[in-house]
Design a protein around this motif. Structure first.
Motif, mmCIF file in Angstrom:
data_model
loop_
_atom_site.group_PDB
_atom_site.id
_atom_site.type_symbol
_atom_site.label_atom_id
_atom_site.label_comp_id
_atom_site.label_asym_id
_atom_site.label_seq_id
_atom_site.Cartn_x
_atom_site.Cartn_y
_atom_site.Cartn_z
ATOM 1 N N VAL A 74 1.655 69.439 49.950
ATOM 2 C CA VAL A 74 2.218 69.716 48.622
ATOM 3 C C VAL A 74 3.537 70.472 48.725
ATOM 4 O O VAL A 74 4.439 70.287 47.886
ATOM 5 C CB VAL A 74 1.222 70.493 47.732
ATOM 6 C CG1 VAL A 74 -0.024 69.677 47.477
ATOM 7 C CG2 VAL A 74 0.876 71.845 48.317
ATOM 8 N N THR A 75 3.690 71.305 49.746
ATOM 9 C CA THR A 75 4.963 72.007 49.935
ATOM 10 C C THR A 75 6.078 71.023 50.249
ATOM 11 O O THR A 75 7.175 71.086 49.664
ATOM 12 C CB THR A 75 4.842 73.047 51.058
ATOM 13 O OG1 THR A 75 3.813 73.986 50.733
ATOM 14 C CG2 THR A 75 6.154 73.799 51.248
ATOM 15 N N LEU A 76 5.808 70.103 51.176
ATOM 16 C CA LEU A 76 6.811 69.087 51.513
ATOM 17 C C LEU A 76 7.065 68.159 50.334
ATOM 18 O O LEU A 76 8.213 67.751 50.090
ATOM 19 C CB LEU A 76 6.338 68.286 52.727
ATOM 20 C CG LEU A 76 6.250 69.054 54.052
ATOM 21 C CD1 LEU A 76 5.634 68.175 55.131
ATOM 22 C CD2 LEU A 76 7.625 69.543 54.484
ATOM 23 N N ALA A 77 6.017 67.820 49.589
ATOM 24 C CA ALA A 77 6.183 66.938 48.425
ATOM 25 C C ALA A 77 7.055 67.590 47.365
ATOM 26 O O ALA A 77 7.954 66.955 46.802
ATOM 27 C CB ALA A 77 4.816 66.579 47.845
ATOM 28 N N CYS A 78 6.802 68.861 47.080
ATOM 29 C CA CYS A 78 7.608 69.573 46.082
ATOM 30 C C CYS A 78 9.061 69.681 46.527
ATOM 31 O O CYS A 78 9.984 69.450 45.733
ATOM 32 C CB CYS A 78 7.026 70.962 45.832
ATOM 33 S SG CYS A 78 5.434 70.972 44.969
ATOM 34 N N ALA A 79 9.278 70.023 47.801
ATOM 35 C CA ALA A 79 10.642 70.171 48.300
ATOM 36 C C ALA A 79 11.394 68.842 48.243
ATOM 37 O O ALA A 79 12.538 68.776 47.763
ATOM 38 C CB ALA A 79 10.619 70.716 49.729
ATOM 39 N N ALA A 80 10.766 67.774 48.737
ATOM 40 C CA ALA A 80 11.427 66.466 48.745
ATOM 41 C C ALA A 80 11.692 65.970 47.330
ATOM 42 O O ALA A 80 12.774 65.447 47.029
ATOM 43 C CB ALA A 80 10.562 65.459 49.511
ATOM 44 N N ASN A 81 10.711 66.131 46.448
ATOM 45 C CA ASN A 81 10.877 65.646 45.081
ATOM 46 C C ASN A 81 11.981 66.408 44.349
ATOM 47 O O ASN A 81 12.780 65.818 43.618
ATOM 48 C CB ASN A 81 9.557 65.791 44.325
ATOM 49 C CG ASN A 81 9.438 64.811 43.178
ATOM 50 O OD1 ASN A 81 10.070 63.754 43.174
ATOM 51 N ND2 ASN A 81 8.631 65.143 42.190
ATOM 52 N N LEU A 82 12.049 67.710 44.552
ATOM 53 C CA LEU A 82 13.074 68.510 43.884
ATOM 54 C C LEU A 82 14.475 68.155 44.383
ATOM 55 O O LEU A 82 15.409 68.011 43.592
ATOM 56 C CB LEU A 82 12.801 69.999 44.102
ATOM 57 C CG LEU A 82 11.596 70.584 43.370
ATOM 58 C CD1 LEU A 82 11.411 72.044 43.726
ATOM 59 C CD2 LEU A 82 11.759 70.431 41.871
ATOM 60 N N VAL A 83 14.628 68.021 45.687
ATOM 61 C CA VAL A 83 15.954 67.719 46.245
ATOM 62 C C VAL A 83 16.427 66.347 45.778
ATOM 63 O O VAL A 83 17.541 66.190 45.256
ATOM 64 C CB VAL A 83 15.914 67.793 47.784
ATOM 65 C CG1 VAL A 83 17.218 67.259 48.375
ATOM 66 C CG2 VAL A 83 15.687 69.226 48.235
ATOM 67 N N VAL A 84 15.593 65.334 45.949
ATOM 68 C CA VAL A 84 15.992 63.961 45.610
ATOM 69 C C VAL A 84 16.203 63.809 44.110
ATOM 70 O O VAL A 84 17.229 63.273 43.651
ATOM 71 C CB VAL A 84 14.937 62.959 46.127
ATOM 72 C CG1 VAL A 84 15.256 61.549 45.635
ATOM 73 C CG2 VAL A 84 14.888 62.983 47.643
#
Length: 269
Positions: A74-84
């Motif tokens: 979920v940490t990686l998902a949140c980071a990737a989703n926010l950046v993109v």
């Protein structure tokens, strides 16, 4: 006085709705602290109060590892989703190009496609890329058009004059985005973070499809495996459900103010 009396039916209705919403959680917590529970319990029997189900979760069933994997995913998902999504929304809203509006609505139209329809193509894509049984495969589908749509709605309320003034002062697009736009859209960023966190944390179908190694079980898969084939230890199952519920609940409580602000502001001009 009459005005207060007129509010009583509405207040009672709201109270009943709140109690109905809380009732499943009372069942969950009460059953989790009962020794050898064979059924759901609303009010715990304090003579049979026992926390051994929580102990067995982490000592026997490896729930701690599943929690760790879910936190990483979920940490990686949140980071990737926010950046993109934030960069794409900024480009669509403040740096339009030829055909950008058509491309945006085509991209947004993908939200109407059910997840089940794309399940097999996504699985084959992950298989061809050699990403099965990896955290990358677990978090990558979290990046979707909803985040772009949500942030762009918020960016429409940001005045173009601010961005133009910064550009006249010599700031580039990345600096404008990082130092000017990002602080202004913080409420919607928090909102998207909460949405992404909860949807990824509670996702069951995609981890079930893309992982075959029990060592890569997320918390939802680990909780599902607590149920026996012939008999069910409801205390153990409800303990797993309680632990899985607490982390996203605490996150929502901590970010509630920004979450509500982002939801209320994303549709305003």
């Amino acid at each position: 006085m009459l005005r207060r009396l007129a509010r009583i039916p509405g207040n009672l209705f709201v109270l009943v709705m709140v109690l109905l919403a809380v009732l499943p959680f009372l069942y969950m917590v009460s059953t989790s602290v009962q020794s050898g529970a064979t059924r759901l319990v609303l009010w715990p029997d304090w003579s049979a109060f026992d926390l051994s189900a929580y102990t067995r979760l982490f000592t026997t069933y490896g729930f701690g590892r599943a929690l760790g994997i879910s936190v990483v995913v979920v940490t990686l998902a949140c980071a990737a989703n926010l950046v993109v999504c934030s960069l794409a929304a900024y480009a669509f809203a403040k740096r339009p190009f030829r055909g950008s509006e058509v491309l945006y609505w085509v991209y947004v139209a993908t939200m109407m496609v059910p997840t089940q329809v794309t399940l097999i193509p996504l699985y084959r894509l992950m298989r061809d890329l050699g990403l099965l049984n990896t955290t990358v495969a677990l978090f990558l589908p979290a990046v979707n058009a909803f985040g772009v749509f949500l942030i762009r709605q918020f960016l429409d309320a940001v005045p173009d004059d601010i961005i133009e003034a910064a550009r006249i002062d010599g700031a580039g697009d990345l600096r404008i985005f990082w130092q000017i736009v990002l602080p202004l859209i913080r409420p919607v960023v928090v909102t998207l973070t909460v949405f992404t966190f909860i949807s990824t944390w509670n996702d069951f179908l995609w981890p079930l499809v893309v992982t075959s190694d029990s060592a890569m079980n997320t918390v939802t898969l680990a909780a599902a495996q607590l149920q026996g084939r012939f008999t069910t230890d409801y205390g153990l199952v409800m303990a797993g459900a309680t632990v899985a519920f607490l982390i996203p609940f605490l996150m929502y409580v901590l970010l509630q103010r920004h979450f509500v602000q982002g939801i209320a502001s994303s549709g305003l001009k």
